[in-house]
Enzyme design. Structure first.
Site, PDB file in Angstrom:
ATOM      1  N   LYS A 128     -53.477  66.877   4.598  1.00 59.07           N
ATOM      2  CA  LYS A 128     -53.763  65.557   4.042  1.00 59.07           C
ATOM      3  C   LYS A 128     -53.072  64.489   4.909  1.00 59.07           C
ATOM      4  O   LYS A 128     -51.924  64.657   5.300  1.00 59.07           O
ATOM      5  CB  LYS A 128     -53.230  65.524   2.609  1.00 59.07           C
ATOM      6  CG  LYS A 128     -53.690  64.343   1.853  1.00 59.07           C
ATOM      7  CD  LYS A 128     -53.318  64.419   0.395  1.00 59.07           C
ATOM      8  CE  LYS A 128     -53.688  63.065  -0.215  1.00 59.07           C
ATOM      9  NZ  LYS A 128     -53.522  62.959  -1.590  1.00 59.07           N
ATOM     10  N   LYS A 149     -48.465  59.019   5.323  1.00 65.72           N
ATOM     11  CA  LYS A 149     -47.426  58.334   6.092  1.00 65.72           C
ATOM     12  C   LYS A 149     -46.186  59.206   6.206  1.00 65.72           C
ATOM     13  O   LYS A 149     -45.554  59.263   7.255  1.00 65.72           O
ATOM     14  CB  LYS A 149     -47.056  57.041   5.368  1.00 65.72           C
ATOM     15  CG  LYS A 149     -47.454  55.803   6.122  1.00 65.72           C
ATOM     16  CD  LYS A 149     -46.873  54.630   5.393  1.00 65.72           C
ATOM     17  CE  LYS A 149     -47.197  53.329   6.068  1.00 65.72           C
ATOM     18  NZ  LYS A 149     -46.886  52.207   5.206  1.00 65.72           N
ATOM     19  N   CYS A 202     -49.548  62.294 -12.435  1.00 67.48           N
ATOM     20  CA  CYS A 202     -50.784  61.715 -11.918  1.00 67.48           C
ATOM     21  C   CYS A 202     -51.249  62.594 -10.746  1.00 67.48           C
ATOM     22  O   CYS A 202     -50.479  62.846  -9.819  1.00 67.48           O
ATOM     23  CB  CYS A 202     -50.529  60.288 -11.420  1.00 67.48           C
ATOM     24  SG  CYS A 202     -51.813  59.721 -10.298  1.00 67.48           S
ATOM     25  N   HIS A 237     -60.634  54.716   6.390  1.00 71.77           N
ATOM     26  CA  HIS A 237     -61.318  53.418   6.289  1.00 71.77           C
ATOM     27  C   HIS A 237     -62.376  53.307   7.382  1.00 71.77           C
ATOM     28  O   HIS A 237     -63.469  52.788   7.160  1.00 71.77           O
ATOM     29  CB  HIS A 237     -60.324  52.261   6.461  1.00 71.77           C
ATOM     30  CG  HIS A 237     -59.151  52.301   5.520  1.00 71.77           C
ATOM     31  ND1 HIS A 237     -57.856  52.310   5.953  1.00 71.77           N
ATOM     32  CD2 HIS A 237     -59.091  52.342   4.174  1.00 71.77           C
ATOM     33  CE1 HIS A 237     -57.032  52.344   4.915  1.00 71.77           C
ATOM     34  NE2 HIS A 237     -57.770  52.381   3.821  1.00 71.77           N
ATOM     35  N   HIS A 239     -50.910  60.717  -7.307  1.00 73.66           N
ATOM     36  CA  HIS A 239     -49.612  60.242  -6.819  1.00 73.66           C
ATOM     37  C   HIS A 239     -48.467  61.201  -7.097  1.00 73.66           C
ATOM     38  O   HIS A 239     -47.343  60.962  -6.649  1.00 73.66           O
ATOM     39  CB  HIS A 239     -49.320  58.848  -7.400  1.00 73.66           C
ATOM     40  CG  HIS A 239     -50.333  57.837  -6.951  1.00 73.66           C
ATOM     41  ND1 HIS A 239     -51.481  57.552  -7.648  1.00 73.66           N
ATOM     42  CD2 HIS A 239     -50.387  57.094  -5.822  1.00 73.66           C
ATOM     43  CE1 HIS A 239     -52.186  56.660  -6.990  1.00 73.66           C
ATOM     44  NE2 HIS A 239     -51.557  56.362  -5.878  1.00 73.66           N
ATOM     45  N   HIS A 298     -56.923  53.024   8.719  1.00 73.30           N
ATOM     46  CA  HIS A 298     -56.788  54.365   9.297  1.00 73.30           C
ATOM     47  C   HIS A 298     -58.161  55.030   9.386  1.00 73.30           C
ATOM     48  O   HIS A 298     -59.188  54.414   9.056  1.00 73.30           O
ATOM     49  CB  HIS A 298     -55.755  55.203   8.548  1.00 73.30           C
ATOM     50  CG  HIS A 298     -56.063  55.418   7.091  1.00 73.30           C
ATOM     51  ND1 HIS A 298     -57.215  56.018   6.651  1.00 73.30           N
ATOM     52  CD2 HIS A 298     -55.350  55.106   5.980  1.00 73.30           C
ATOM     53  CE1 HIS A 298     -57.205  56.078   5.330  1.00 73.30           C
ATOM     54  NE2 HIS A 298     -56.087  55.518   4.896  1.00 73.30           N
ATOM     55  N   CYS A 346     -50.102  54.636 -14.648  1.00 79.60           N
ATOM     56  CA  CYS A 346     -49.662  55.051 -13.311  1.00 79.60           C
ATOM     57  C   CYS A 346     -49.665  53.823 -12.423  1.00 79.60           C
ATOM     58  O   CYS A 346     -50.712  53.193 -12.227  1.00 79.60           O
ATOM     59  CB  CYS A 346     -50.576  56.128 -12.728  1.00 79.60           C
ATOM     60  SG  CYS A 346     -50.167  56.441 -10.993  1.00 79.60           S
ATOM     61  N   CYS A 390     -51.984  54.087  -9.304  1.00 78.15           N
ATOM     62  CA  CYS A 390     -53.421  53.882  -9.557  1.00 78.15           C
ATOM     63  C   CYS A 390     -53.691  52.506 -10.152  1.00 78.15           C
ATOM     64  O   CYS A 390     -54.832  52.076 -10.222  1.00 78.15           O
ATOM     65  CB  CYS A 390     -53.955  54.909 -10.553  1.00 78.15           C
ATOM     66  SG  CYS A 390     -53.768  56.606 -10.056  1.00 78.15           S
TER      67      CYS A 390
HETATM   68  O1  ME8 Z   1     -59.369  52.126  -3.383  1.00 76.30           O
HETATM   69  N1  ME8 Z   1     -60.886  60.057   3.997  1.00 76.30           N
HETATM   70  O2  ME8 Z   1     -58.834  50.747  -1.590  1.00 76.30           O
HETATM   71  P1  ME8 Z   1     -58.236  51.783  -0.552  1.00 76.30           P
HETATM   72  C1  ME8 Z   1     -61.995  59.337   3.839  1.00 76.30           C
HETATM   73  N2  ME8 Z   1     -59.157  48.618  -3.100  1.00 76.30           N
HETATM   74  N3  ME8 Z   1     -62.017  58.072   3.384  1.00 76.30           N
HETATM   75  C2  ME8 Z   1     -60.860  57.508   3.045  1.00 76.30           C
HETATM   76  C3  ME8 Z   1     -59.648  58.219   3.168  1.00 76.30           C
HETATM   77  C4  ME8 Z   1     -59.694  59.547   3.681  1.00 76.30           C
HETATM   78  N4  ME8 Z   1     -58.619  60.295   3.867  1.00 76.30           N
HETATM   79  N5  ME8 Z   1     -58.663  57.398   2.761  1.00 76.30           N
HETATM   80  C5  ME8 Z   1     -59.246  56.213   2.405  1.00 76.30           C
HETATM   81  C6  ME8 Z   1     -59.265  51.018  -2.867  1.00 76.30           C
HETATM   82  N6  ME8 Z   1     -60.572  56.273   2.585  1.00 76.30           N
HETATM   83  C7  ME8 Z   1     -59.745  49.796  -3.618  1.00 76.30           C
HETATM   84  C8  ME8 Z   1     -61.259  49.731  -3.540  1.00 76.30           C
HETATM   85  S1  ME8 Z   1     -63.590  48.566  -4.058  1.00 76.30           S
HETATM   86  C9  ME8 Z   1     -64.166  47.489  -5.156  1.00 76.30           C
HETATM   87  C10 ME8 Z   1     -61.868  48.600  -4.303  1.00 76.30           C
HETATM   88  C11 ME8 Z   1     -61.535  55.176   2.382  1.00 76.30           C
HETATM   89  O3  ME8 Z   1     -57.656  50.944   0.532  1.00 76.30           O
HETATM   90  C12 ME8 Z   1     -62.612  55.563   1.388  1.00 76.30           C
HETATM   91  O4  ME8 Z   1     -63.692  54.699   1.543  1.00 76.30           O
HETATM   92  O5  ME8 Z   1     -57.396  52.774  -1.212  1.00 76.30           O
HETATM   93  C13 ME8 Z   1     -61.914  55.281   0.077  1.00 76.30           C
HETATM   94  O6  ME8 Z   1     -62.812  55.203  -1.010  1.00 76.30           O
HETATM   95  C14 ME8 Z   1     -61.284  53.942   0.403  1.00 76.30           C
HETATM   96  O7  ME8 Z   1     -60.865  54.093   1.775  1.00 76.30           O
HETATM   97  C15 ME8 Z   1     -60.108  53.599  -0.479  1.00 76.30           C
HETATM   98  O8  ME8 Z   1     -59.529  52.448   0.056  1.00 76.30           O
END
Ligand code: ME8
Length: 650
Positions: A294, A297, A142, A20, A145, A17, A125, A128
């Site tokens: 925010k 989904k 949490c 990312h 969540h 999304h 949690c 998390c």
């Molecule tokens: O946390 N605004 O993966 P994740 C800005 N697998 N950036 C966002 C966002 C938003 N609303 N939502 C997500 C994880 N991101 C772990 C990471 S690393 C060793 C393991 C981006 O799929 C942002 O970069 O939940 C956030 O830190 C990341 O997606 C979290 O991705």
């Protein structure tokens, strides 16, 4: 010098999304920028595929975890090229090489006594995938969540994180750039001011099997964060691969604030325990909301990158999110916001500068970059703006202040637009004795465009390539390569043959905007529907807001005017709006040509051209019609202060 820039590896329990996309575009932009600075760069992204959440998502879909992770990981991998993101490596935590590296590290840390077996009771949690401390809970829930954690007691393996706490504090204090922006560094230091607990790094296979087995106890799998963070090393072939030796010294991680603690506390203490050098910098950005809400989904407002690319084009998306978000703070995405930036910054400011400069170069000097001679003060000002833009661009890009870097680039765009208005190349072209000056002005415009193509390359690679092609330059031409060497004024070679190029950014019309499927738009209050008596709405000639929006009103500057032969009513006006156009206006009985030159007026810019007395009129000038002494007179509309020609009126 080398740079190794990483994004988080994304969980495969959700599809890519906007959030990312932002982190990954930031990392790609920075990697392109560092390449321009002459560094060897390696960009890594990937997917995080183990843990309860993933196992649960696969079960919900009734497929095996392996089948599930393969499918979603491929979605991430396929998304990046659509955003012109070109990572050198896409890592998956299910890659055999990664699994081997995690197990080797676990064994090493275990052998040296930094992992021990113990009993842990805590508040877990599931969202998390970690135990939370009492302090982290908000009203017993949490905070991320909004669910109460489960109290779980189990035997597990622990990493002696507390042993490295002081070393980490010392490092952060000695290296102010280690965690940026500063607010996140302060947050981490404040967290570290309390004693750290050791980190539980295992899960019993009775509860979870979808993970990496502990090499020293097959009844346990590795906690997903201990596994995931190691991707940054395994992707480089740690410990002895040639890429590791080359790139780890230049490691920079980009993340959002949600995963600050694992990256600023777990990860560096793990590296300290391994005896590996710490990463150089951790860049932490804020969260994207959508229309101030925010993204979620359940609300149904999740914005998908592929839809945005289709709707707005990839470079508009890249520009918008980098320009709109102050790195470190939250920002809000809206369809109105992106359309506004597209129309003003991109189509109006940059796009028009490019197209009118190229049009004048074509018309006056046969599309060939002319020689320049003596400078006047407008040339000096343009060059000064370019030089200071380059300096602030470079420092802001290095500091991950992309919005500031772009703001300074647009100062040059604005200055170059002003330079055209002040120098009036169309007037110079009418006087053969001014050919030298005309050449200098056009040279300087071509040069400003070259510098813009150079600095915009990391942000909008496709647009930059189009600009380079229009300027008759190849992307790997010396004057577009290397920010240090190419960032000097005066490098576009005289004699370069320019190429006809389509406009860089079409103005986004209302119709297109109305069809935007990707984002919920702020509702606009439509005009009253004509129920109440007496109001304007009750009259016959009511138009809807959408109909009004179809009329493109712009500020135009009249740069030349003459009477139309054989007509006592018409003046032929040459206006800039911002590109040059001819308008035949019925104002000759109210104004002489001299009276209107230099005025800024409001025009209808998207009127179908018509021929009047053999002259094509490309628009209409708005004027008030007043009755005076039994005769009517026209009074031109105006804006209350000077504005850039071409500005939209709404
Ligand atoms: O946390 N605004 O993966 P994740 C800005 N697998 N950036 C966002 C966002 C938003 N609303 N939502 C997500 C994880 N991101 C772990 C990471 S690393 C060793 C393991 C981006 O799929 C942002 O970069 O939940 C956030 O830190 C990341 O997606 C979290 O991705």
């Amino acid at each position: 010098m080398t740079t190794y820039i990483t994004t988080p590896i994304y969980y495969v329990n959700a599809q890519p999304h906007l959030g990312h996309a932002y982190t990954t575009i930031v990392a790609d932009t920075y990697s392109r920028f560092m390449r321009l600075c002459g560094e060897r760069v390696r960009l890594q992204t990937g997917t995080d595929e183990h843990g309860d959440k993933i196992a649960e998502a696969a079960a919900r879909e009734g497929v095996s975890p392996r089948e599930y992770v393969d499918r979603i990981s491929a979605l991430f991998r396929e998304t990046w090229p659509q955003l012109t993101i070109e990572p050198e490596n896409f890592i998956r935590t299910t890659d055999p090489g990664h699994i081997r590296t995690v197990q080797n590290i676990l064994q090493q840390v275990y052998d040296q006594g930094d992992i021990y077996f113990g009993e842990y009771t805590g508040l877990y949690c599931k969202g998390c995938e970690r135990f939370l401390t009492e302090k982290e809970l908000e009203k017993g829930l949490c905070p991320d969540h909004q669910l109460p954690p489960d109290e779980i007691s189990e035997q597990n393996y622990f990493f002696r994180m507390s042993r490295y706490q002081q070393q980490l504090i010392d490092h952060i204090q000695a290296h102010p750039e280690f965690i940026t922006p500063e607010r996140y560094r302060n947050e981490v230091l404040s967290f570290l001011s309390e004693p750290l607990e050791d980190l539980c790094i295992s899960r019993p296979t009775s509860r979870l099997t979808w993970g990496i087995s502990l090499p020293f106890d097959e009844n346990f799998v590795t906690y997903v964060w201990f596994d995931a963070l190691i991707n940054y090393l395994s992707g480089l072939g740690y410990p002895d691969g040639p890429d590791f030796a080359d790139f780890w010294a230049g490691a920079e991680h980009v993340i959002a604030k949600d995963i600050l603690k694992p990256h600023a506390i777990f990860w560096p203490t793990m590296l300290l325990a391994m005896g590996a050098p710490l990463y150089q910098r951790l860049h932490v950005h804020g969260y994207w909301n959508v229309d101030e809400t925010k993204m979620s989904k359940s609300i149904g407002n999740v914005v998908r990158p592929a839809e945005l690319v289709e709707e707005y084009g990839v470079d508009t998306l890249r520009y918008f999110i980098l320009r709109e978000m102050s790195f470190g703070l939250d920002a809000s995405f809206s369809s109105d916001g992106i359309v506004a930036r597209q129309n003003s910054d991109l189509a109006n400011d940059l796009g028009n500068l490019f197209s009118r400069s190229l049009a004048m170069l074509a018309k006056y000097v046969d599309s060939t970059v002319p020689a320049h001679s003596v400078d006047d003060e407008t040339d000096v000002l343009l060059r000064k703006t370019a030089t200071s833009m380059l300096a602030s661009y470079r420092s802001h890009m290095k500091d991950f202040e992309f919005h500031r870097a772009l703001r300074s680039v647009w100062e040059l765009v604005a200055q170059a637009n002003k330079y055209i208005v002040v120098n009036e190349p169309w007037t110079l072209a009418q006087d053969a004795s001014q050919a030298g000056r005309l050449g200098s002005v056009l040279y300087n415009l071509a040069e400003a465009l070259r510098l813009l193509a150079l600095v915009l390359r990391p942000v909008m690679p496709t647009t930059s390539a189009k600009m380079a092609a229009g300027l008759g330059l190849a992307e790997d031409d010396a004057c577009l390569k290397g920010l240090d060497t190419a960032g000097v004024w005066g490098l576009i070679p005289v004699g370069t043959r320019l190429q006809a190029t389509p406009s860089l950014f079409p103005r986004m019309d209302q119709k297109k905007k109305q069809s935007a499927p990707a984002v919920a738009r702020k509702s606009k209050t439509p005009p009253a529907q004509g129920k109440e008596k007496g109001g304007a709405a009750a009259t016959e000639n009511v138009i809807t807001f959408d109909q009004f929006q179809q009329v493109e009103l712009r500020v135009a500057e009249i740069v030349a005017a003459e009477r139309v032969k054989k007509s006592d009513r018409l003046l032929k006006l040459t206006v800039m709006a911002p590109e040059q156009r001819t308008i035949v206006a019925g104002i000759a009985q109210s104004y002489s040509p001299d009276e209107v030159i230099g005025r800024q007026v409001i025009i209808v810019a998207n009127l179908k051209p018509v021929r009047l007395m053999g002259i094509e009129s490309q628009g209409m000038v708005l004027a008030a019609k007043i009755e005076e002494n039994g005769a009517s007179r026209l009074v031109l509309t105006a804006v209350s202060g000077p504005v850039a020609p071409g500005s939209t009126v709404a």
